[in-house]
Design a protein around this motif. Structure first.
Motif, PDB file in Angstrom:
ATOM      1  N   THR A 160       0.843  -1.201   0.000  1.00 44.70           N
ATOM      2  CA  THR A 160       0.000   0.000   0.000  1.00 44.70           C
ATOM      3  C   THR A 160       0.876   1.249   0.000  1.00 44.70           C
ATOM      4  OG1 THR A 160      -1.641  -1.227   1.248  1.00 44.70           O
ATOM      5  CG2 THR A 160      -1.876   1.156   1.249  1.00 44.70           C
ATOM      6  N   GLU A 161       1.961   1.201   0.779  1.00 47.47           N
ATOM      7  CA  GLU A 161       2.847   2.368   0.841  1.00 47.47           C
ATOM      8  C   GLU A 161       3.516   2.638  -0.510  1.00 47.47           C
ATOM      9  OE1 GLU A 161       5.277   1.889   4.387  1.00 47.47           O
ATOM     10  OE2 GLU A 161       3.469   1.930   5.618  1.00 47.47           O
ATOM     11  N   VAL A 162       3.801   1.572  -1.261  1.00 50.98           N
ATOM     12  CA  VAL A 162       4.357   1.761  -2.618  1.00 50.98           C
ATOM     13  C   VAL A 162       3.324   2.469  -3.498  1.00 50.98           C
ATOM     14  CG1 VAL A 162       5.001   0.530  -4.750  1.00 50.98           C
ATOM     15  CG2 VAL A 162       6.024  -0.140  -2.568  1.00 50.98           C
ATOM     16  N   ILE A 163       2.061   2.047  -3.373  1.00 49.28           N
ATOM     17  CA  ILE A 163       0.992   2.661  -4.188  1.00 49.28           C
ATOM     18  C   ILE A 163       0.845   4.139  -3.832  1.00 49.28           C
ATOM     19  CG2 ILE A 163      -1.507   2.654  -4.607  1.00 49.28           C
ATOM     20  CD1 ILE A 163      -1.325  -0.477  -4.141  1.00 49.28           C
ATOM     21  N   VAL A 164       0.801   4.430  -2.532  1.00 49.41           N
ATOM     22  CA  VAL A 164       0.640   5.818  -2.094  1.00 49.41           C
ATOM     23  C   VAL A 164       1.845   6.654  -2.551  1.00 49.41           C
ATOM     24  CG1 VAL A 164       0.498   7.318  -0.052  1.00 49.41           C
ATOM     25  CG2 VAL A 164      -0.848   5.206  -0.134  1.00 49.41           C
ATOM     26  N   ALA A 165       3.044   6.108  -2.385  1.00 52.12           N
ATOM     27  CA  ALA A 165       4.262   6.841  -2.765  1.00 52.12           C
ATOM     28  C   ALA A 165       4.299   7.124  -4.266  1.00 52.12           C
ATOM     29  CB  ALA A 165       5.503   6.043  -2.355  1.00 52.12           C
ATOM     30  N   SER A 166       3.690   6.247  -5.049  1.00 50.85           N
ATOM     31  CA  SER A 166       3.698   6.413  -6.509  1.00 50.85           C
ATOM     32  C   SER A 166       2.926   7.655  -6.942  1.00 50.85           C
ATOM     33  CB  SER A 166       3.077   5.193  -7.199  1.00 50.85           C
ATOM     34  OG  SER A 166       3.817   4.056  -6.874  1.00 50.85           O
ATOM     35  N   LYS A 167       2.025   8.120  -6.069  1.00 54.92           N
ATOM     36  CA  LYS A 167       1.237   9.307  -6.403  1.00 54.92           C
ATOM     37  C   LYS A 167       1.987  10.591  -6.060  1.00 54.92           C
ATOM     38  CE  LYS A 167      -2.659   8.996  -7.448  1.00 54.92           C
ATOM     39  NZ  LYS A 167      -3.209   8.924  -8.809  1.00 54.92           N
ATOM     40  N   PRO A 193       4.962  13.233  -6.390  1.00 54.13           N
ATOM     41  CA  PRO A 193       5.914  13.624  -7.448  1.00 54.13           C
ATOM     42  C   PRO A 193       7.371  13.371  -7.046  1.00 54.13           C
ATOM     43  CG  PRO A 193       4.470  15.475  -6.844  1.00 54.13           C
ATOM     44  CD  PRO A 193       4.140  14.350  -5.907  1.00 54.13           C
ATOM     45  N   ASP A 194       7.638  13.341  -5.715  1.00 54.92           N
ATOM     46  CA  ASP A 194       9.002  13.077  -5.252  1.00 54.92           C
ATOM     47  C   ASP A 194       9.270  11.567  -5.326  1.00 54.92           C
ATOM     48  OD1 ASP A 194      11.387  12.763  -3.981  1.00 54.92           O
ATOM     49  OD2 ASP A 194      10.732  13.525  -2.026  1.00 54.92           O
ATOM     50  N   LYS A 195      10.069  11.160  -6.293  1.00 55.26           N
ATOM     51  CA  LYS A 195      10.287   9.729  -6.541  1.00 55.26           C
ATOM     52  C   LYS A 195      11.105   9.038  -5.448  1.00 55.26           C
ATOM     53  CE  LYS A 195       7.816   9.866 -10.132  1.00 55.26           C
ATOM     54  NZ  LYS A 195       6.441  10.016  -9.678  1.00 55.26           N
ATOM     55  N   SER A 196      11.762   9.824  -4.586  1.00 60.71           N
ATOM     56  CA  SER A 196      12.594   9.196  -3.551  1.00 60.71           C
ATOM     57  C   SER A 196      11.733   8.372  -2.579  1.00 60.71           C
ATOM     58  CB  SER A 196      13.408  10.243  -2.793  1.00 60.71           C
ATOM     59  OG  SER A 196      12.543  11.118  -2.114  1.00 60.71           O
ATOM     60  N   GLU A 197      10.504   8.799  -2.374  1.00 62.36           N
ATOM     61  CA  GLU A 197       9.618   8.048  -1.484  1.00 62.36           C
ATOM     62  C   GLU A 197       9.274   6.690  -2.108  1.00 62.36           C
ATOM     63  OE1 GLU A 197       5.316   8.494   0.636  1.00 62.36           O
ATOM     64  OE2 GLU A 197       6.223  10.371  -0.059  1.00 62.36           O
ATOM     65  N   LEU A 198       9.064   6.685  -3.415  1.00 57.00           N
ATOM     66  CA  LEU A 198       8.769   5.424  -4.120  1.00 57.00           C
ATOM     67  C   LEU A 198       9.971   4.474  -4.035  1.00 57.00           C
ATOM     68  CD1 LEU A 198       7.028   3.616  -5.921  1.00 57.00           C
ATOM     69  CD2 LEU A 198       7.799   4.949  -7.896  1.00 57.00           C
ATOM     70  N   VAL A 199      11.157   5.026  -4.174  1.00 57.15           N
ATOM     71  CA  VAL A 199      12.378   4.215  -4.066  1.00 57.15           C
ATOM     72  C   VAL A 199      12.462   3.593  -2.674  1.00 57.15           C
ATOM     73  CG1 VAL A 199      14.919   4.325  -4.026  1.00 57.15           C
ATOM     74  CG2 VAL A 199      13.645   5.529  -5.822  1.00 57.15           C
ATOM     75  N   TYR A 200      12.226   4.411  -1.649  1.00 58.15           N
ATOM     76  CA  TYR A 200      12.309   3.962  -0.252  1.00 58.15           C
ATOM     77  C   TYR A 200      11.291   2.860   0.034  1.00 58.15           C
ATOM     78  CZ  TYR A 200      12.583   4.353   4.834  1.00 58.15           C
ATOM     79  OH  TYR A 200      12.744   4.084   6.164  1.00 58.15           O
ATOM     80  N   GLU A 201      10.060   3.083  -0.384  1.00 60.61           N
ATOM     81  CA  GLU A 201       8.991   2.116  -0.102  1.00 60.61           C
ATOM     82  C   GLU A 201       9.169   0.830  -0.919  1.00 60.61           C
ATOM     83  OE1 GLU A 201       7.310   2.508   2.412  1.00 60.61           O
ATOM     84  OE2 GLU A 201       7.330   4.662   2.755  1.00 60.61           O
ATOM     85  N   THR A 202       9.718   0.953  -2.122  1.00 65.24           N
ATOM     86  CA  THR A 202       9.982  -0.237  -2.934  1.00 65.24           C
ATOM     87  C   THR A 202      11.032  -1.105  -2.246  1.00 65.24           C
ATOM     88  OG1 THR A 202       9.399   0.902  -4.982  1.00 65.24           O
ATOM     89  CG2 THR A 202      10.771  -1.062  -5.203  1.00 65.24           C
ATOM     90  N   ALA A 203      12.072  -0.467  -1.698  1.00 60.54           N
ATOM     91  CA  ALA A 203      13.106  -1.224  -0.976  1.00 60.54           C
ATOM     92  C   ALA A 203      12.499  -1.941   0.226  1.00 60.54           C
ATOM     93  CB  ALA A 203      14.235  -0.291  -0.544  1.00 60.54           C
ATOM     94  N   ASP A 204      11.598  -1.256   0.948  1.00 59.37           N
ATOM     95  CA  ASP A 204      10.903  -1.880   2.087  1.00 59.37           C
ATOM     96  C   ASP A 204      10.097  -3.093   1.630  1.00 59.37           C
ATOM     97  OD1 ASP A 204      11.652  -0.453   4.283  1.00 59.37           O
ATOM     98  OD2 ASP A 204       9.794   0.682   4.498  1.00 59.37           O
ATOM     99  N   LEU A 205       9.353  -2.931   0.517  1.00 60.01           N
ATOM    100  CA  LEU A 205       8.506  -4.026   0.024  1.00 60.01           C
ATOM    101  C   LEU A 205       9.368  -5.216  -0.415  1.00 60.01           C
ATOM    102  CD1 LEU A 205       5.806  -5.250  -0.830  1.00 60.01           C
ATOM    103  CD2 LEU A 205       5.967  -3.978  -2.989  1.00 60.01           C
TER     104      LEU A 205
END
Ligand SMILES: N=c1c2ncn([C@@H]3O[C@H](COP(=O)(O)OP(=O)(O)OP(=O)(O)O)[C@@H](O)[C@H]3O)c2ncn1[C@@H]1O[C@H](COP(=O)(O)O)[C@@H](O)[C@H]1O
Length: 106
Positions: free
Chosen positions: A44-51, A53-65
């Motif tokens: 869910t956090e990956v999905i939320v982070a994908s929305k 614009p700051d891609k660093s959050e998506l990178v962080y959450e992807t690593a967690d997943l």
């Protein structure tokens, strides 16, 4: 720096030789339901982070997943090689699909 397979091997090592204070060990001790909950939360956090614009959050959450997925695979006794084999099979399938499309396009 770790690649995904090295991370899997480290998680497997934690399962085989539990280390006090280790978060991975904590997850294995809690068991499958806890691991599944974490995989759900991190997805869910990956999905939320994908929305965002700051891609660093998506990178962080992807690593967690990815980390929690490695824990799930180890818990369920799935080898990393099994994932590699499945991906390799698809590589073959995908190129065949592309070839079929090329033929249809003629
Ligand atoms: N990649 C990771 C990794 N990614 C995320 N996490 C942990 O996952 C947790 C996720 O944070 P949350 O806020 O969702 O969870 P929490 O509130 O801490 O805990 P919960 O009670 O919700 O489970 C954090 O505690 C992170 O430390 C990880 N913990 C470990 N690893 C790798 O696993 C290796 C072994 O770690 P240990 O087993 O802790 O030695 C480390 O060297 C890392 O390479």
């Amino acid at each position: 720096m770790q690649n995904l397979e090295e991370l899997y091997q480290l998680v497997l090592k934690r399962k085989e030789n539990p280390k006090e204070g280790s978060y991975t060990d904590y997850l294995f001790t809690k068991g499958l339901d806890k691991i599944l909950k974490k995989v759900g939360e991190e997805s869910t956090e990956v999905i939320v982070a994908s929305k965002n614009p700051d891609k660093s959050e998506l990178v962080y959450e992807t690593a967690d997943l990815l980390y929690h997925l490695m824990v799930l695979l180890v818990e369920q006794g799935v080898g990393f090689d099994e994932i590699k084999v499945e991906l390799a099979k698809r590589e073959g399938l995908m190129s065949k699909t592309k070839d079929r499309r090329k033929i249809q396009d003629l």
